[in-house]
Write a protein that holds these residues in place. Structure first.
Motif, PDB file in Angstrom:
ATOM      1  N   VAL A 100       0.848  -1.200   0.000  1.00  0.00           N
ATOM      2  CA  VAL A 100       0.000   0.000   0.000  1.00  0.00           C
ATOM      3  C   VAL A 100       0.882   1.248   0.000  1.00  0.00           C
ATOM      4  N   PRO A 101       0.677   2.170  -0.942  1.00  0.00           N
ATOM      5  CA  PRO A 101       1.458   3.408  -0.978  1.00  0.00           C
ATOM      6  C   PRO A 101       1.269   4.231   0.295  1.00  0.00           C
ATOM      7  N   VAL A 102       2.338   4.924   0.710  1.00  0.00           N
ATOM      8  CA  VAL A 102       2.342   5.687   1.959  1.00  0.00           C
ATOM      9  C   VAL A 102       2.441   7.183   1.677  1.00  0.00           C
ATOM     10  N   VAL A 103       1.507   7.937   2.250  1.00  0.00           N
ATOM     11  CA  VAL A 103       1.514   9.399   2.199  1.00  0.00           C
ATOM     12  C   VAL A 103       1.628   9.907   3.633  1.00  0.00           C
ATOM     13  N   GLN A 104       2.504  10.887   3.874  1.00  0.00           N
ATOM     14  CA  GLN A 104       2.685  11.442   5.209  1.00  0.00           C
ATOM     15  C   GLN A 104       2.522  12.960   5.166  1.00  0.00           C
ATOM     16  N   THR A 105       1.533  13.476   5.887  1.00  0.00           N
ATOM     17  CA  THR A 105       1.385  14.923   6.024  1.00  0.00           C
ATOM     18  C   THR A 105       2.337  15.426   7.102  1.00  0.00           C
ATOM     19  N   LEU A 106       3.064  16.508   6.804  1.00  0.00           N
ATOM     20  CA  LEU A 106       4.047  17.076   7.718  1.00  0.00           C
ATOM     21  C   LEU A 106       3.403  18.245   8.467  1.00  0.00           C
ATOM     22  N   HIS A 107       2.928  17.977   9.684  1.00  0.00           N
ATOM     23  CA  HIS A 107       2.247  19.011  10.467  1.00  0.00           C
ATOM     24  C   HIS A 107       3.223  19.878  11.253  1.00  0.00           C
ATOM     25  N   ASN A 108       4.421  19.344  11.517  1.00  0.00           N
ATOM     26  CA  ASN A 108       5.432  20.107  12.251  1.00  0.00           C
ATOM     27  C   ASN A 108       6.804  19.689  11.738  1.00  0.00           C
ATOM     28  N   PHE A 109       7.856  20.085  12.445  1.00  0.00           N
ATOM     29  CA  PHE A 109       9.221  19.809  11.981  1.00  0.00           C
ATOM     30  C   PHE A 109       9.878  18.686  12.779  1.00  0.00           C
ATOM     31  N   ARG A 110       9.076  17.714  13.221  1.00  0.00           N
ATOM     32  CA  ARG A 110       9.588  16.644  14.073  1.00  0.00           C
ATOM     33  C   ARG A 110      10.749  15.882  13.431  1.00  0.00           C
ATOM     34  N   LEU A 111      10.758  15.722  12.124  1.00  0.00           N
ATOM     35  CA  LEU A 111      11.823  14.962  11.474  1.00  0.00           C
ATOM     36  C   LEU A 111      13.133  15.723  11.431  1.00  0.00           C
ATOM     37  N   LEU A 112      13.108  16.998  11.820  1.00  0.00           N
ATOM     38  CA  LEU A 112      14.311  17.826  11.778  1.00  0.00           C
ATOM     39  C   LEU A 112      14.659  18.422  13.136  1.00  0.00           C
ATOM     40  N   CYS A 113      13.751  18.327  14.102  1.00  0.00           N
ATOM     41  CA  CYS A 113      13.916  19.027  15.379  1.00  0.00           C
ATOM     42  C   CYS A 113      13.223  18.219  16.469  1.00  0.00           C
ATOM     43  N   ALA A 114      13.886  18.050  17.617  1.00  0.00           N
ATOM     44  CA  ALA A 114      13.347  17.196  18.682  1.00  0.00           C
ATOM     45  C   ALA A 114      11.981  17.659  19.164  1.00  0.00           C
ATOM     46  N   ASN A 115      11.769  18.970  19.283  1.00  0.00           N
ATOM     47  CA  ASN A 115      10.460  19.433  19.747  1.00  0.00           C
ATOM     48  C   ASN A 115       9.510  19.764  18.609  1.00  0.00           C
ATOM     49  N   GLY A 116       9.987  19.650  17.376  1.00  0.00           N
ATOM     50  CA  GLY A 116       9.136  19.837  16.208  1.00  0.00           C
ATOM     51  C   GLY A 116       8.832  21.275  15.867  1.00  0.00           C
ATOM     52  N   LEU A 117       9.459  22.234  16.581  1.00  0.00           N
ATOM     53  CA  LEU A 117       9.084  23.635  16.442  1.00  0.00           C
ATOM     54  C   LEU A 117      10.188  24.542  15.894  1.00  0.00           C
ATOM     55  N   PHE A 118      11.452  24.092  15.961  1.00  0.00           N
ATOM     56  CA  PHE A 118      12.577  25.000  15.698  1.00  0.00           C
ATOM     57  C   PHE A 118      12.487  26.220  16.619  1.00  0.00           C
TER      58      PHE A 118
END
Length: 392
Positions: A100-118
């Motif tokens: 099944v193909p996977v789509v991911q909506t990026l609501h914050n910056f969690r993949l780049l920043c521990a708290n997701g906020l910068f």
């Protein structure tokens, strides 16, 4: 078409929860079968630190549940919203193992920043943006003010980067703003896998009158939302125009204290959406004072839908919401004096403010409608489907 929507809900209903439910309703309104799979952060209370860290890295129970669910329901797309911390990237592998193909909506910056906020210590922080290992985020306890929790968040991102999860299991990421799109590429996500799609409203509220003669803030009362800048500006403005504040959060006691001693500020706490919309429509303008890189929340477009002009901090995705002196004004983030200057301009130009209401609603109808959003979502789903004609 059958679509599996997956989301880790928060302890209190948050913006991402609302977006998840709204998107599900939108897809169902167009005749699609939506399979919702959710877990809730309340479960964290029952887990010790080690169990939570393991689940954040790889939740095998979720992996098995999702594989079973997919085998039974046979969705054609798996669309993920928030997977942190309990669902974990193991869910991507469950979908991919079932084809099944996977789509991911990026609501914050969690993949780049521990708290997701910068955002750290009251200002924008990009210390981990281009780091192979986000050591600063761990040292500074950026997630939940805990080094242990920050280590778990950082290790999840690092482990799955090394495993190739972000590049091999996610077919497309969805960014809500051009700013976020650029920032994720800068942080190392594959540019050819990031699609752009704005946020939207469904259903759409009717325009308001703007006759309330007050300014409005709607949002979480937290440092990254620029609450202190907002309060400082209105203490300078005095009673030139009242400010009504809707929301709750860690700075609620400070807001309450200032409101008690400032006749121009009123804190009303949390309100149901119907009341928020009513107050938003009656407001002369809405202020968004954020000092972090907003990825693109709903509040701004809710105001535009109500025909309410915006006064926003010129940072992140917020800058994409406003055409100055057409649907609102911008001010320097964290600068209370500049916020006062922009508000004073509106007060000195009532005719221009009135005209902005028409531009605001027109801007919403041009950019943020459900029908346009659905069309774009179809394009994204089709781009990752085996058959380009899968969504009719």
């Amino acid at each position: 078409m059958r679509i599996l929507l997956v989301h880790n809900q928060y302890q209190q209903l948050g913006g991402e929860d609302t977006i998840f439910n709204t998107e599900a309703s939108l897809l169902e309104s167009y005749g699609h079968q939506v399979i919702r799979y959710t877990t809730h952060n309340d479960r964290i209370k029952e887990m010790n630190s080690l169990a939570l860290a393991k689940a954040t890295l790889w939740n095998n129970q979720i992996y098995e549940h999702l594989r079973t669910l997919i085998q039974r329901t046979k969705p054609q797309i798996a669309h993920f919203h928030n997977i942190f911390p309990l669902i974990s990237p193991a869910a991507y592998y469950a979908a991919k193992h079932e084809g099944v193909p996977v789509v991911q909506t990026l609501h914050n910056f969690r993949l780049l920043c521990a708290n997701g906020l910068f955002f750290r210590d009251g200002h924008v922080c990009e210390s981990c943006l281009t780091k192979h290992t986000p050591i600063p985020g761990i040292i500074n306890s950026c997630y939940r003010q805990s080094r242990t929790a920050s280590l778990a968040a950082a290790m999840m991102v690092k482990f799955h980067a090394l495993l190739g999860t972000w590049s091999s299991t996610v077919d497309v990421f969805i960014a809500y703003s051009h700013f976020a799109h650029k920032k994720f590429i800068e942080g190392g996500l594959p540019a050819d896998k990031i699609a752009f799609k704005t946020n939207f409203l469904y259903p759409v509220p009717e325009p308001g009158t703007g006759t309330g003669n007050y300014a409005l803030f709607v949002g979480r009362l937290a440092p990254e939302k620029g609450i202190q800048t907002l309060l400082s500006a209105w203490q300078k403005l005095g009673d030139k125009i009242p400010l009504k504040i809707l929301g709750d959060g860690p700075l609620a006691s400070q807001v309450s204290t200032v409101a008690e001693s400032s006749p121009g500020i009123e804190w009303l706490g949390r309100k149901p959406l119907s009341e928020v919309y009513q107050m938003m429509g009656e407001a002369a303008f809405l202020v968004i004072s954020s000092e972090w890189y907003e990825t693109f929340g709903r509040v701004g477009i809710e105001a535009l839908a109500k025909g309410t002009p915006l006064v926003v901090a010129n940072i992140g995705a917020l800058a994409e919401l406003v055409v100055p002196k057409q649907n609102g004004l911008t001010f320097r983030p964290g600068d209370a004096e500049d916020l006062v200057t922009q508000v004073q301009w509106l007060l000195d130009h009532p005719q221009e403010l009135k005209q902005m209401r028409q531009f605001a609603r027109a801007d919403f109808e041009t950019k943020y409608t459900a029908s346009d959003n659905y069309r774009r979502l179809k394009e994204i789903y089709n781009s990752v489907s085996e058959s380009q004609m899968i969504v009719q």
